[in-house]
Design an enzyme around this catalytic site. Structure first.
Site, PDB file in Angstrom:
ATOM      1  N   GLU A  28      10.496   2.446  10.127  1.00 56.46           N
ATOM      2  CA  GLU A  28      11.706   2.767  10.009  1.00 56.46           C
ATOM      3  C   GLU A  28      10.751   5.035  10.218  1.00 56.46           C
ATOM      4  O   GLU A  28       9.893   4.535   9.054  1.00 56.46           O
ATOM      5  CB  GLU A  28      11.920   3.132   8.836  1.00 56.46           C
ATOM      6  CG  GLU A  28      12.950   3.851   8.711  1.00 56.46           C
ATOM      7  CD  GLU A  28      13.222   5.289   7.765  1.00 56.46           C
ATOM      8  OE1 GLU A  28      13.658   6.082   8.169  1.00 56.46           O
ATOM      9  OE2 GLU A  28      13.836   4.758   6.275  1.00 56.46           O
ATOM     10  N   LYS A  63       1.013  -1.020   0.224  1.00 62.54           N
ATOM     11  CA  LYS A  63      -0.131  -0.171   0.410  1.00 62.54           C
ATOM     12  C   LYS A  63       0.281   1.269  -0.123  1.00 62.54           C
ATOM     13  O   LYS A  63       1.732   1.464   1.125  1.00 62.54           O
ATOM     14  CB  LYS A  63      -0.801   0.297   0.827  1.00 62.54           C
ATOM     15  CG  LYS A  63      -1.859   1.105   1.062  1.00 62.54           C
ATOM     16  CD  LYS A  63      -2.809   1.631   2.283  1.00 62.54           C
ATOM     17  CE  LYS A  63      -1.305   3.284   2.670  1.00 62.54           C
ATOM     18  NZ  LYS A  63      -1.972   4.133   1.858  1.00 62.54           N
ATOM     19  N   CYS A 111      13.937  11.451   6.257  1.00 60.89           N
ATOM     20  CA  CYS A 111      13.493  10.835   7.244  1.00 60.89           C
ATOM     21  C   CYS A 111      15.128  11.033   8.284  1.00 60.89           C
ATOM     22  O   CYS A 111      15.528  11.575   8.952  1.00 60.89           O
ATOM     23  CB  CYS A 111      13.672   9.606   7.819  1.00 60.89           C
ATOM     24  SG  CYS A 111      14.348   8.316   7.195  1.00 60.89           S
ATOM     25  N   GLU A 146      10.246  17.564  14.384  1.00 61.25           N
ATOM     26  CA  GLU A 146      10.277  16.586  13.285  1.00 61.25           C
ATOM     27  C   GLU A 146       9.327  18.007  11.757  1.00 61.25           C
ATOM     28  O   GLU A 146       7.826  17.785  12.280  1.00 61.25           O
ATOM     29  CB  GLU A 146       9.557  15.819  12.664  1.00 61.25           C
ATOM     30  CG  GLU A 146      10.790  14.741  11.175  1.00 61.25           C
ATOM     31  CD  GLU A 146       9.915  13.818  11.092  1.00 61.25           C
ATOM     32  OE1 GLU A 146      11.147  13.262  10.495  1.00 61.25           O
ATOM     33  OE2 GLU A 146       9.138  13.274  11.201  1.00 61.25           O
TER      34      GLU A 146
END
Length: 511
Positions: A273, A194, A307, A405
């Protein structure tokens, strides 16, 4: 990719040819080799450069996920029995097909994500490398250890865990999809993929390539399946489905928490992750020219939407002001423009909702006492999802810009006094994905790296990936490791077999 002055015009013409197949259509799922729009529900896919409508995409439901999971389960029996050397050939053939469509993949992904073509031009090459790397490991994927004792012979072997779900993000979707799917296939697992709803198109290209090769090899059509959709519906159905034995997810930490809860009922194995607020620590004895280049590259390349970006720059106080001034000079010169222009260094962000998030920070930074040294708004003359490369100075560790973040072309600079102060600042966040250290002191580099709360640390370097090494983070940055045989630890079960040598004494009862 073209690099003359008219490179943008040339690339636009090529991209339009590749995108024509999607325009005005509904992008379907691929379940057991068949294209289907499922329930008929759809969602819009927008081009980040101007938010114009490109196409509609099938919105997967629980029924679509169920059909895909059953297809993956049906194909698993055959795929797991394919010898490792044959899986190696198949994965190498997929890599060949990826490379043959490199231009198409790069241009489609650049337009779909807003990532500059200067970075996406290598997306297919990196994806092909992932398939070749894990293809070469497929023959030894089942290998284990010999563990003898005096009276018994123990040996281990590995076997594929079963059908797995792969949920990938929108920032560099093609490469990250190959990074997850290639080891799953090498291990003998079947896959339900997905992709992120904001960048669905390169997943279509990858599925086409894999399905072509698998079909030519005479394998069942359900080895790889693609279901588009929204995370709250298709994603949740995938993480809760009892036939799916594991979920490999790349994305934000909040979603990772949801997936862990959703998979708890079926005791699903998870590999995450997740996010990062990664420090780059610049000591006063560093090669400052190289540190400057690496710092700018690791936060402003890929639109800051990565990331592993070094979004916090910790600079020793004795050089802080001069280094921050050099950063500001470089940031102001970064070229913002159309993603298909070879000159562009920062393109548009992925989606208007993400732009709103990134642009929510300048006012907060000012209110908390920081300085917006560069950027902090939208570039003049550009619409769509463009934002200015932004630099915050005068920041403190308690501020949002130093702790949360942002996932955009935004860097926060903080001063530190000594090694202990730098370590305190570096570790004082919820995340622990990567860190970067710049110093000429070898002893300090080793000592400091070993004290950092981060899964991956680069010393005197930007992020340079070596595929056999472990990739993953600590704390809210993830669970598990990718890379090398570490991926097989996730996609495979380890089985121990103990055989007696007929010499040991067996306890007797009821004699």
């Amino acid at each position: 990719m073209d690099k003359p002055a008219d490179g943008l015009t040339t690339n636009l013409a090529k991209a339009e040819r590749y995108l024509a197949r999607f325009r005005g259509s509904v992008v379907p799922h691929v379940i057991a080799g068949a294209h289907t729009t499922g329930s008929g529900e759809t969602f819009d896919n927008l081009l980040p450069v101007d938010n114009s409508h490109l196409c509609r995409v099938a919105a997967g439901t629980a029924d679509d996920i169920d059909r895909a999971a059953r297809a993956a389960q049906a194909a698993f029996a055959a795929w797991r029995r394919v010898p490792g050397d044959i899986r190696q050939d198949i994965l190498h053939a997929i890599a060949d097909r990826i490379e043959s469509r490199a231009e198409e993949i790069a241009l489609v992904e650049s337009m779909d994500t807003g990532q500059p073509i200067r970075y996406m031009a290598k997306a297919a090459i990196r994806g092909a490398e992932n398939f070749r790397f894990y293809g070469d490991r497929a023959p030894s994927a089942r290998d284990g250890l010999s563990l003898p004792s005096d009276a018994h012979m123990n040996y281990t072997t590995r076997e594929p865990i079963g059908p797995v779900g792969v949920i990938t993000p929108w920032n560099t979707p093609f490469m990250l999809s190959t990074w997850k799917i290639a080891p799953a296939l090498a291990a003998g697992c079947t896959v339900v993929h997905k992709p992120a709803e904001w960048s669905p198109l390169s997943a279509v290209l990858l599925t086409e390539i894999m399905h072509e090769v698998l079909t030519e090899a005479g394998l069942p059509p359900g080895v790889v399946n693609l279901v588009h959709g929204i995370g709250e519906t298709a994603g949740r159905a995938l993480t809760e489905h009892p036939l799916i034995k594991a979920i490999g997810f790349v994305g934000d930490s909040a979603t990772g928490r949801h997936i862990m809860r959703q998979g708890a009922e079926t005791l699903k194995r998870v590999h995450f992750e997740l996010g990062g607020k990664n420090p780059v620590v610049v000591f006063d004895d560093a090669d400052l020219d190289r540190a400057l280049d690496a710092t700018v590259f690791m936060i402003y390349s890929l639109n800051g939407e990565r990331c592993t970006s070094s979004s916090r720059c910790l600079v020793q106080r004795s050089i802080h002001d001069a280094f921050a001034a050099r950063l500001a000079e470089r940031v102001q010169k970064i070229v913002v423009g159309h993603p298909l222009d070879p000159r562009t260094e920062v393109g548009p962000l992925i989606h208007p909702r993400h732009v709103d998030k990134v642009l929510s920070f300048p006012d907060s930074a000012r209110a908390e006492g920081a300085t917006v040294a560069c950027g902090g708004g939208r570039p003049e003359g550009l619409g769509g999802n463009f934002v200015q490369p932004t630099l915050y100075t005068g920041a403190a560790q308690t501020m949002r810009i130093a702790r949360e973040e942002i996932f955009g072309p935004v860097l926060t600079v903080l001063p530190f006094d000594d090694e202990a102060d730098a370590l305190r600042l570096a570790n004082d966040v919820d995340y622990g994905l990567t860190a970067y250290i710049w110093t000429r002191n070898v002893g300090r580099a080793h000592h400091f790296a070993q004290s950092l709360d981060a899964g991956m640390i680069w010393v005197n370097s930007e992020n340079v990936r070596h595929l056999p090494t472990p990739f993953g983070g600590m704390k809210a940055s993830g669970i598990g490791r990718d890379g090398g045989d570490y991926s097989f630890d996730f996609y495979m079960e380890t089985k121990n077999i103990c055989v007696a040598l007929d010499t040991h004494k067996i306890p007797r009862m009821g004699v």
